[in-house]
Design a protein around this motif. Structure first.
Motif, PDB file in Angstrom:
ATOM      1  N   CYS A 255       5.620   2.155  -3.466  1.00 47.16           N
ATOM      2  CA  CYS A 255       4.577   3.195  -3.570  1.00 47.16           C
ATOM      3  C   CYS A 255       3.219   2.570  -3.899  1.00 47.16           C
TER       4      CYS A 255
ATOM      5  N   CYS B 239       1.927   0.034  -2.750  1.00 52.99           N
ATOM      6  CA  CYS B 239       1.279  -0.512  -1.550  1.00 52.99           C
ATOM      7  C   CYS B 239       0.379   0.500  -0.845  1.00 52.99           C
ATOM      8  N   ARG B 240       0.488   1.767  -1.195  1.00 55.01           N
ATOM      9  CA  ARG B 240      -0.433   2.759  -0.616  1.00 55.01           C
ATOM     10  C   ARG B 240      -1.755   2.767  -1.370  1.00 55.01           C
TER      11      ARG B 240
ATOM     12  N   GLU C 199      -4.531   7.350   0.227  1.00 51.83           N
ATOM     13  CA  GLU C 199      -4.415   8.787   0.478  1.00 51.83           C
ATOM     14  C   GLU C 199      -5.598   9.525  -0.142  1.00 51.83           C
TER      15      GLU C 199
END
Lengths: 163, 163
Positions: free
Chosen positions: B99, B101-102, B106
């Motif tokens: 997670c 790595c996002r 967003e």
């Protein structure tokens, strides 16, 4: 051997080494070194066989229905916690392991698209289908803590085939 | 510490442990255990800081142009071999690392879409934008051996905003 790897990976043992796998499988480490050379290669091998032939390619007579069923099946498969643990471990082992997680899914997409091309003379490219179907499905499974649902995956097909 | 992890990860040392990182960074392993507890937590921490604030959010006055620039930047970033090695290692460490790595990508997408909503009264959902932009970009980078080009990433925007 494949079962030993799967068990260790989903138990989240933090350092997966060939001797650890050998102990779990009850074989001598040398046997594993001779056949695989490294944990990365063993994981790639396990991932390749796990992700090939696991999803049946539908043949309903309609490309849209085929893709909807197939996308829902792939999303269901990769949302399974054991499958997900195997994928993340294989990715962690490097490029070969990461590529192995696609298995034969691009070939399956290509088969459905080719059937449509024969039937109607036109179909989206495999490249575009990979981008809009496999891309989001794998992204949600691997990189988030909320894998996509089958219904959501079915909805991705409208990106490829607008209604 | 972050540099030590990055170096070890891109050198593809096969077993990344806290003592190995400590030796490379020239600190006592106890220091690392006290702060991070495990390699998985350390990798998640490195990934979070690496993927947050690394890409500038464009503000050209046009949502399409903003998204095209941003998608090209993200694709360029994740195609870098060192960035890719860090991502695969963080994913291999489990869900928290994956997670991470996002990063804040967003939130960046949400900021561009919200700006458009204020400007024109309508914009695609963040969820759909994540699916069609981040999905394929991360999929090609992490799960194939041919990361997407900036031109290809720019082209993904037509999936979200048909011309």
């Amino acid at each position: 051997m494949h079962r030993a790897v799967a068990e260790l990976v989903s138990a989240q043992e933090d350092t997966l080494t060939l001797p650890v796998v050998a102990a779990r499988a009850g074989v001598h480490p040398t046997t594993l070194y001779r056949r695989w050379g490294s944990v990365a290669e063993l994981l790639a091998d396990v991932a390749t066989s796990r992700f090939s032939g696991d999803v049946v390619v539908p043949d309903t007579g309609s490309l849209r229905a085929d893709l909807e069923r197939w996308a829902a099946s792939v999303a269901t498969d990769v949302a399974d916690p054991e499958v997900l643990a195997l994928m993340r471990a294989a990715i962690g082992a490097g490029e070969v392991g990461a590529c192995a997680c696609r298995g034969d899914r691009e070939e399956q997409l290509a088969a459905m698209l080719e059937r449509e091309r024969v039937r109607s003379g036109r179909a989206p490219t495999v490249e575009r289908a990979v981008d809009v179907l496999l891309g989001p499905i794998y992204f949600r499974a691997v990189l988030t803590d909320r894998p996509g649902t089958p219904e959501w995956a079915r909805g991705l097909v409208t990106l490829l085939l607008p209604e």
